[in-house]
Design an enzyme around this catalytic site. Sequence first.
Site, PDB file in Angstrom:
ATOM      1  CB  THR A 104      -3.635 -40.862  26.625  1.00  0.00           C
ATOM      2  OG1 THR A 104      -2.307 -40.800  27.155  1.00  0.00           O
ATOM      3  CG2 THR A 104      -4.627 -41.050  27.756  1.00  0.00           C
ATOM      4  CG  HIS A 105      -0.461 -47.067  25.131  1.00  0.00           C
ATOM      5  ND1 HIS A 105      -0.968 -48.021  25.984  1.00  0.00           N
ATOM      6  CD2 HIS A 105       0.715 -47.562  24.666  1.00  0.00           C
ATOM      7  CE1 HIS A 105      -0.134 -49.045  26.026  1.00  0.00           C
ATOM      8  NE2 HIS A 105       0.888 -48.792  25.243  1.00  0.00           N
TER       9      HIS A 105
END
Length: 205
Positions: free
Chosen positions: A112-113
């Site tokens: 996840t960014h």
Amino acid sequence: MAGDPSRVVVLVSGSGTNLQALIDAAEDPAYGVRIVAVGADRDGIEGLKRAERAGIPTFVKPVAQFTSREHWDTALADSVATFEPDLVVLAGFMKLVGPGFLRRFPHRVLNTHPALSPSFPGMQGPADALAYGVKVTGATVFVVDEGVDTGPIVAQTVVDVLDDDDTDSLHERIKVAERRMLVDTVGRWAREGITIINRKVRFGQ
Ligand code: GRF
């Protein structure tokens, strides 16, 4: 729910609020996920304490303890493999896993960014978005490949940038949306599986 829950290993480097959201969701058997281990690249972090409080096994692999990045990557993959995961989730894990790691878990590593890919890859997503002056940003869950935040996109969520935001306020608001998206995405992956054609990801086999 039919079948056993999916076995998930989560890797963290920091406060672990995304991990906590997954731990909380996994308490419901209908979610379809069992977090079988939590790994980190550093000791003493809140993320590991969250796992310990939940009774989840932990392991720590600091890069500095290995003679090369490749050795670290192999040792990390070995530790993860011990727990026979169906899925590996990088939840605020601030290291790039290498090609050797990814070969062990093909198309089974999610990250996840805190930005809307392909904009603002790298470590400073919220700060870079703020500095650029975008009006919306957000977070992206993607299947990890060998690039930096470049893998096939599984889900994205949009967050408004407010006039008086600083990096911390923006990142905190992103993280609220990010946790919700990560929980939803990991659950759907576990229950439905995914299909990737070219770069296009959809749930279902
Ligand atoms: C998240 O925004 C993640 O995308 C980024 O670092 C943050 C980790 O937060 N790489 P936490 O450790 O889950 O609280």
